[in-house]
Motif scaffolding. Structure first.
Motif, PDB file in Angstrom:
ATOM      1  N   ALA A 177       0.891  -1.146   0.000  1.00 18.79           N
ATOM      2  CA  ALA A 177       0.000   0.000   0.000  1.00 18.79           C
ATOM      3  C   ALA A 177       0.925   1.190   0.000  1.00 18.79           C
ATOM      4  CB  ALA A 177      -0.864  -0.012   1.236  1.00 18.79           C
ATOM      5  N   HIS A 178       1.191   1.744  -1.152  1.00 21.02           N
ATOM      6  CA  HIS A 178       2.244   2.757  -1.167  1.00 21.02           C
ATOM      7  C   HIS A 178       1.684   4.116  -0.823  1.00 21.02           C
ATOM      8  CE1 HIS A 178       2.185   5.066  -5.018  1.00 21.02           C
ATOM      9  NE2 HIS A 178       1.366   4.114  -5.331  1.00 21.02           N
ATOM     10  N   GLY A 179       1.924   4.479   0.391  1.00 19.43           N
ATOM     11  CA  GLY A 179       1.420   5.752   0.876  1.00 19.43           C
ATOM     12  C   GLY A 179       2.426   6.833   0.581  1.00 19.43           C
ATOM     13  N   GLY A 180       3.143   6.714  -0.464  1.00 14.93           N
ATOM     14  CA  GLY A 180       4.117   7.747  -0.794  1.00 14.93           C
ATOM     15  C   GLY A 180       5.512   7.189  -0.661  1.00 14.93           C
ATOM     16  N   THR A 181       5.859   6.725   0.523  1.00 14.13           N
ATOM     17  CA  THR A 181       7.210   6.200   0.685  1.00 14.13           C
ATOM     18  C   THR A 181       7.229   4.763   0.216  1.00 14.13           C
ATOM     19  OG1 THR A 181       6.586   5.775   2.929  1.00 14.13           O
ATOM     20  CG2 THR A 181       8.031   7.668   2.538  1.00 14.13           C
ATOM     21  N   ARG A 182       6.820   4.559  -1.002  1.00 10.05           N
ATOM     22  CA  ARG A 182       6.794   3.213  -1.528  1.00 10.05           C
ATOM     23  C   ARG A 182       8.222   2.735  -1.677  1.00 10.05           C
ATOM     24  NH1 ARG A 182       7.432   0.812  -6.317  1.00 10.05           N
ATOM     25  NH2 ARG A 182       6.062  -0.908  -6.844  1.00 10.05           N
ATOM     26  N   ALA A 183       8.501   1.644  -1.041  1.00  8.71           N
ATOM     27  CA  ALA A 183       9.879   1.172  -1.107  1.00  8.71           C
ATOM     28  C   ALA A 183       9.904  -0.326  -1.035  1.00  8.71           C
ATOM     29  CB  ALA A 183      10.660   1.740   0.055  1.00  8.71           C
ATOM     30  N   PHE A 184      10.967  -0.887  -1.536  1.00 14.60           N
ATOM     31  CA  PHE A 184      11.128  -2.322  -1.431  1.00 14.60           C
ATOM     32  C   PHE A 184      12.060  -2.596  -0.284  1.00 14.60           C
ATOM     33  CE2 PHE A 184       8.956  -2.023  -5.105  1.00 14.60           C
ATOM     34  CZ  PHE A 184       9.677  -1.600  -6.204  1.00 14.60           C
ATOM     35  N   LYS A 185      12.078  -3.849   0.124  1.00 14.65           N
ATOM     36  CA  LYS A 185      12.997  -4.200   1.186  1.00 14.65           C
ATOM     37  C   LYS A 185      14.408  -3.883   0.750  1.00 14.65           C
ATOM     38  CE  LYS A 185      10.912  -7.417   4.196  1.00 14.65           C
ATOM     39  NZ  LYS A 185      11.104  -8.623   4.926  1.00 14.65           N
ATOM     40  N   LYS A 186      15.164  -3.369   1.689  1.00 14.85           N
ATOM     41  CA  LYS A 186      16.506  -2.920   1.368  1.00 14.85           C
ATOM     42  C   LYS A 186      17.319  -4.004   0.661  1.00 14.85           C
ATOM     43  CE  LYS A 186      20.400  -0.671   3.512  1.00 14.85           C
ATOM     44  NZ  LYS A 186      21.054  -0.279   4.729  1.00 14.85           N
ATOM     45  N   ASP A 187      17.190  -5.242   1.167  1.00 10.08           N
ATOM     46  CA  ASP A 187      18.031  -6.292   0.622  1.00 10.08           C
ATOM     47  C   ASP A 187      17.427  -6.944  -0.612  1.00 10.08           C
ATOM     48  OD1 ASP A 187      15.944  -7.329   1.949  1.00 10.08           O
ATOM     49  OD2 ASP A 187      17.058  -8.898   2.983  1.00 10.08           O
ATOM     50  N   ALA A 188      16.245  -6.514  -1.002  1.00 12.27           N
ATOM     51  CA  ALA A 188      15.588  -7.238  -2.079  1.00 12.27           C
ATOM     52  C   ALA A 188      15.310  -6.394  -3.293  1.00 12.27           C
ATOM     53  CB  ALA A 188      14.275  -7.809  -1.563  1.00 12.27           C
ATOM     54  N   LYS A 189      15.406  -5.101  -3.154  1.00  9.52           N
ATOM     55  CA  LYS A 189      14.916  -4.233  -4.217  1.00  9.52           C
ATOM     56  C   LYS A 189      15.638  -4.419  -5.546  1.00  9.52           C
ATOM     57  CE  LYS A 189      18.078  -0.593  -4.200  1.00  9.52           C
ATOM     58  NZ  LYS A 189      18.782  -0.429  -5.413  1.00  9.52           N
ATOM     59  N   SER A 190      16.853  -4.941  -5.504  1.00  8.81           N
ATOM     60  CA  SER A 190      17.600  -4.980  -6.738  1.00  8.81           C
ATOM     61  C   SER A 190      17.583  -6.346  -7.409  1.00  8.81           C
ATOM     62  CB  SER A 190      19.033  -4.546  -6.467  1.00  8.81           C
ATOM     63  OG  SER A 190      19.561  -5.332  -5.449  1.00  8.81           O
ATOM     64  N   SER A 191      16.776  -7.264  -6.897  1.00 10.64           N
ATOM     65  CA  SER A 191      16.737  -8.580  -7.510  1.00 10.64           C
ATOM     66  C   SER A 191      15.588  -8.684  -8.490  1.00 10.64           C
ATOM     67  CB  SER A 191      16.571  -9.648  -6.444  1.00 10.64           C
ATOM     68  OG  SER A 191      17.656  -9.578  -5.562  1.00 10.64           O
ATOM     69  N   VAL A 192      15.855  -9.352  -9.589  1.00 10.84           N
ATOM     70  CA  VAL A 192      14.821  -9.507 -10.602  1.00 10.84           C
ATOM     71  C   VAL A 192      14.617 -10.992 -10.846  1.00 10.84           C
ATOM     72  CG1 VAL A 192      14.147  -8.985 -12.951  1.00 10.84           C
ATOM     73  CG2 VAL A 192      15.543  -7.370 -11.698  1.00 10.84           C
ATOM     74  N   GLU A 193      13.367 -11.445 -10.708  1.00 14.09           N
ATOM     75  CA  GLU A 193      13.088 -12.848 -10.976  1.00 14.09           C
ATOM     76  C   GLU A 193      12.368 -12.975 -12.301  1.00 14.09           C
ATOM     77  OE1 GLU A 193      10.811 -14.307  -7.767  1.00 14.09           O
ATOM     78  OE2 GLU A 193      12.597 -14.887  -6.642  1.00 14.09           O
ATOM     79  N   ALA A 194      12.284 -14.179 -12.761  1.00 19.76           N
ATOM     80  CA  ALA A 194      11.529 -14.402 -13.990  1.00 19.76           C
ATOM     81  C   ALA A 194      10.069 -14.080 -13.717  1.00 19.76           C
ATOM     82  CB  ALA A 194      11.657 -15.848 -14.407  1.00 19.76           C
ATOM     83  N   PRO A 195       9.365 -13.490 -14.692  1.00 24.17           N
ATOM     84  CA  PRO A 195       7.937 -13.258 -14.491  1.00 24.17           C
ATOM     85  C   PRO A 195       7.269 -14.584 -14.151  1.00 24.17           C
ATOM     86  CG  PRO A 195       8.645 -12.512 -16.673  1.00 24.17           C
ATOM     87  CD  PRO A 195       9.828 -13.112 -16.012  1.00 24.17           C
ATOM     88  N   VAL A 196       6.336 -14.551 -13.180  1.00 23.93           N
ATOM     89  CA  VAL A 196       5.759 -15.798 -12.666  1.00 23.93           C
ATOM     90  C   VAL A 196       5.234 -16.665 -13.803  1.00 23.93           C
ATOM     91  CG1 VAL A 196       4.075 -16.762 -11.087  1.00 23.93           C
ATOM     92  CG2 VAL A 196       5.139 -14.564 -10.593  1.00 23.93           C
ATOM     93  N   SER A 197       4.270 -16.111 -14.513  1.00 25.53           N
ATOM     94  CA  SER A 197       3.857 -16.791 -15.730  1.00 25.53           C
ATOM     95  C   SER A 197       3.640 -15.642 -16.694  1.00 25.53           C
ATOM     96  CB  SER A 197       2.563 -17.562 -15.521  1.00 25.53           C
ATOM     97  OG  SER A 197       1.602 -16.686 -14.999  1.00 25.53           O
ATOM     98  N   PRO A 198       4.384 -15.588 -17.756  1.00 28.49           N
ATOM     99  CA  PRO A 198       4.249 -14.435 -18.649  1.00 28.49           C
ATOM    100  C   PRO A 198       2.778 -14.201 -18.993  1.00 28.49           C
ATOM    101  CG  PRO A 198       5.961 -15.947 -19.392  1.00 28.49           C
ATOM    102  CD  PRO A 198       5.248 -16.616 -18.270  1.00 28.49           C
ATOM    103  N   THR A 199       2.274 -13.042 -18.592  1.00 24.63           N
ATOM    104  CA  THR A 199       0.861 -12.747 -18.789  1.00 24.63           C
ATOM    105  C   THR A 199       0.718 -11.947 -20.069  1.00 24.63           C
ATOM    106  OG1 THR A 199       0.879 -12.414 -16.423  1.00 24.63           O
ATOM    107  CG2 THR A 199      -1.149 -11.835 -17.559  1.00 24.63           C
ATOM    108  N   THR A 200      -0.242 -12.305 -20.867  1.00 24.73           N
ATOM    109  CA  THR A 200      -0.467 -11.501 -22.068  1.00 24.73           C
ATOM    110  C   THR A 200      -1.725 -10.678 -21.846  1.00 24.73           C
ATOM    111  OG1 THR A 200      -1.897 -13.094 -23.146  1.00 24.73           O
ATOM    112  CG2 THR A 200       0.480 -13.353 -23.517  1.00 24.73           C
ATOM    113  N   ILE A 201      -1.838  -9.633 -22.616  1.00 20.17           N
ATOM    114  CA  ILE A 201      -3.010  -8.769 -22.492  1.00 20.17           C
ATOM    115  C   ILE A 201      -4.293  -9.554 -22.798  1.00 20.17           C
ATOM    116  CG2 ILE A 201      -2.578  -7.827 -24.821  1.00 20.17           C
ATOM    117  CD1 ILE A 201      -4.276  -5.998 -21.924  1.00 20.17           C
ATOM    118  N   THR A 202      -4.170 -10.520 -23.711  1.00 16.85           N
ATOM    119  CA  THR A 202      -5.346 -11.337 -24.040  1.00 16.85           C
ATOM    120  C   THR A 202      -5.778 -12.143 -22.815  1.00 16.85           C
ATOM    121  OG1 THR A 202      -4.226 -11.588 -26.145  1.00 16.85           O
ATOM    122  CG2 THR A 202      -6.204 -12.894 -25.840  1.00 16.85           C
TER     123      THR A 202
END
Ligand SMILES: Nc1ncnc2c1ncn2[C@@H]1O[C@H](COP(=O)(O)OP(=O)(O)OP(=O)(O)O)[C@@H](O)[C@H]1O
Length: 711
Positions: free
Chosen positions: A44-69
């Motif tokens: 719930a980003h009340g302005g100070t939207r932030a990720f966990k300090k130790d996690a913000k820079s990690s990128v995982e594979a998209p869970v299941s690639p979602t298409t607009i369709t």
């Protein structure tokens, strides 16, 4: 009194404001593409939207690639009405009671990722999270989910303290800063002269709420947001004269820059406004608003990124003019962002002598109406005439330095041979096993990242902690084990870099890796991806097939990605064969000539074990599509900082290769013995390396992307 300097402002991390949805079945999927922020947490980003300090820079594979369709189909099956917007689908918010909905379609679902944001409650989450919410609603036969069912994610004491500190800091700066209209006229003029904004009126500054923070003579740009339009943060801009007529501007934000999600100027946009000018700086937005009388908003971190979480706020506009700056990098960024925003509504102001950045255009009395009207539609046709290309070609001719790409600060020899680091290219990098490929390419990429090149690492061989440790050591240029008291200082600075890591380890499927790269390009505007190394995508099952055909196929896939995403890809490859007495060549890497054609640049870390200088390596450029220059230069390795540098001046000169690379290296080797004595003497007087940026030479301390210099 000591006041908030940029350093002080960045000393404390901003905390995550997380909330958890209580559902009957546990949410088990992490938000798409990001390191889990706990299981199934919503932000719930009340302005100070932030990720966990130790996690913000990690990128995982998209869970299941979602298409607009898929997204549309799902919403239809759930009988959820939606509008098809530019970057998002708009649906009624399920977090607001139907009778209380101010705007009937205030929940936005990103068409590329499926991430959602409710503008009324600021609840956000992944596509999977939204599906879970809808399932719960249906099961419980409710027509909305109260945001009250969102439980605050328990913050640690430290996180809570950080958040409170930040809120106090924002309030403290804001309440002790002064509106321009309250300043004596001569003082206001002096400040405006300092910031080169003499043409911006007090009325404009007042409308946008810009104030002066007297203790540091900084301009204060407020961030008002959320349903209550409360003060969420501030950006401070200070000016520093360089002695010439140039001024360097330094920026600092609270919360710090990687959680500062403010589109400056947004509160002044009317609900019915259909046109906006998107700029790369708050001052530019002031200029556009004053001179063109058009709604204008500024990106929070200049032209370096357009975070998708801001896209819902731009959905109402039928026309978006991107006027991000006055150089090639801002022009390239505007082309990329127009894809995110929807090509058909975007037009781009092409930088040029008659089209400087807005604040300068105001200063020079340019006609804003004319500039905006003559902006170029972003939707391009696949067949163009020279008439349409004419300006592009001219732009390339007058800006040769910028076209050549971003320059390295630490590797002047690379600048001399390759000329720079350019978007959309594929670099292949190889060297003998254990020769220091990862260590070297890590420093090369770090250098670029420090110049504002948003970077994504795919390190399959060594884990991210080890890699980050190497990079941090290179960043600090010292052995931090022995200076632990400096760890926080350097880690805080390092955290400000736009540097992301894929969370893969070991063998990976090429498709998953490419999907993740695509995802990261969209989320973080990645300009450079490093894959270390290609062997981890070869797969076990392919051993029966021709290994080099597989390798060619993978190189082809990365080539295509680099071109289509305007993103530079550096691919580390183990050599095909290694013979102790011979240097590697382009042919040592590739399976076929086709593959060597795909690469724009081929770099080889040559290792020649010399008795006198066993750590000595050379970097050889054997292919350079940009301008054809190839060459080789020696590198000394500094074990304590894990960095590479050209040996002391005069020892080895850069030689452009006309003939065989071996000859040059041989020559270098012969000189070795003669010069080693000289080197020992010179080492005692060796001066620290400088980082060159623009026209100034700054001391060893690196430049950070949050410090934006222009002028
Ligand atoms: N020029 C050098 N001289 C001596 N040691 C070095 C040099 N460069 C790197 N090293 C050290 O050698 C070790 C291996 O380095 P690195 O992992 O970068 O090599 P690599 O070529 O990527 O290895 P691999 O072939 O296994 O992928 C590290 O401990 C690193 O600090």
């Amino acid at each position: 009194p000591r006041v908030a300097t940029p350093r002080l402002l960045h000393q404390r991390p901003s905390p995550p404001l997380c909330a958890r949805l209580l559902t009957r079945r546990p949410l088990h999927r992490p938000p798409c593409g990001l390191e889990p922020r706990g299981e199934g947490y919503f932000l719930a980003h009340g302005g100070t939207r932030a990720f966990k300090k130790d996690a913000k820079s990690s990128v995982e594979a998209p869970v299941s690639p979602t298409t607009i369709t898929d997204i549309k189909q799902y919403l239809r099956t759930k009988e959820i009405p939606f509008h098809d917007g530019y970057s998002c689908l708009h649906t009624p918010s399920i977090f607001v009671e139907p009778s209380a909905r101010r705007d009937s379609f205030s929940l936005f679902v990103d068409k590329t990722t499926g991430q959602f944001l409710c503008k009324d409650t600021l609840v956000e989450g992944s596509w999977e999270d939204l599906q879970d919410c809808l399932e719960v609603m249906q099961k419980e036969e409710q027509d909305f989910l109260s945001p009250r069912v969102l439980l605050g994610y328990p913050e640690s004491v430290e996180e809570q303290e950080d958040r409170e500190w930040e809120l106090r800091e924002v309030q403290r700066i804001w309440s002790s800063s002064v509106p321009f209209s309250d300043l004596p006229e001569d003082e206001a003029q002096l400040i405006k002269t300092m910031f080169q904004i003499t043409k911006i009126s007090n009325a404009t500054l007042k409308r946008f709420g810009v104030r002066l923070f007297k203790p540091t003579k900084s301009l204060v740009f407020p961030w008002f947001g959320g349903p209550d339009s409360s003060l969420k943060g501030v950006k401070l801009l200070s000016a520093q004269s360089t002695g010439t007529d140039k001024v360097i501007y330094n920026e600092a934000t609270v919360p710090k820059c990687n959680s500062y999600y403010n589109l400056f100027g947004l509160p002044l946009v009317g609900r019915m406004d259909a046109e906006v000018v998107l700029t790369g700086h708050e001052l530019d937005t002031l200029a556009v608003s004053q001179a063109a009388g058009l709604p204008s908003v500024a990106l929070p971190r200049g032209f370096s990124c357009l975070p998708p979480i801001l896209l819902p706020y731009l959905e109402q506009f039928k026309r978006v003019t991107l006027w991000l700056g006055d150089d090639i990098r801002s022009w390239e960024a505007s082309k990329i962002y127009s894809r995110k925003l929807g090509l058909r509504r975007c037009s781009l102001v092409r930088p040029g002598e008659s089209r400087p950045r807005p604040v300068e255009a105001l200063d020079r009395g340019k006609n804003f109406g004319h500039i905006i009207k003559s902006s170029i539609p972003a939707a391009h046709k696949s067949i163009v005439s020279f008439k349409q290309l004419r300006e592009d070609v001219y732009g390339e001719l007058v800006n040769t330095e910028q076209v050549a790409g971003v320059k390295w600060g630490r590797f002047q020899e690379l600048n001399r041979i390759l000329k720079g680091h350019r978007k959309g290219e594929l670099t292949v990098f190889t060297g003998p096993t254990g020769s220091g490929k990862t260590t070297f390419i890590s420093e090369v990429a770090l250098d670029l990242c420090m110049q504002g090149v948003n970077t994504l690492w795919g390190s399959f061989e060594i884990n991210n902690v080890r890699l980050a440790k190497i990079m941090l050591t290179q960043f600090a240029m010292q052995r931090l084990e022995e200076n632990l008291e400096q760890y926080d200082f350097w880690a805080d600075k390092f955290e400000e870099l736009a540097l992301y890591f894929m969370t893969f380890h070991g063998q990976q499927n090429i498709k998953t890796v490419l999907d993740t790269m695509q995802h990261a390009v969209y989320l973080y505007d990645i300009n450079h991806v490093i894959i270390d190394n290609l062997q981890f995508m070869m797969g076990q099952e392919n051993l029966s097939v021709d290994k080099f055909a597989v390798q060619d196929h993978i190189i082809g896939a990365f080539r295509k990605f680099a071109t289509n995403s305007s993103c530079h890809v550096t691919l580390v490859i183990h050599p095909r064969k290694e013979e102790d007495d011979r240097e590697l060549q382009t042919a040592s890497i590739f399976g076929s000539a086709k593959a060597s054609q795909e690469a724009d640049n081929v770099l080889i870390l040559q290792e020649k074990k010399l008795v006198t200088c066993p750590g000595r390596r050379s970097l050889q450029v054997t292919k350079n599509r940009f301008d054809g220059d190839v060459g080789i230069f020696p590198l000394d390795f500094h074990k304590s900082s894990l960095t590479f540098a050209a040996p002391i001046k005069g020892r080895h000169k850069l030689r452009k290769l006309a003939g065989k690379p071996e000859d040059d290296e041989e020559e270098a080797g012969e000189k070795e013995v003669k010069e080693v004595k000289k080197e020992k003497a010179a080492k005692a007087t060796k001066t620290p390396r400088s980082v060159k940026k623009g026209n100034e030479t700054t001391p060893q301390t690196p430049q950070f992307p949050c410090v934006i210099s222009f002028g």
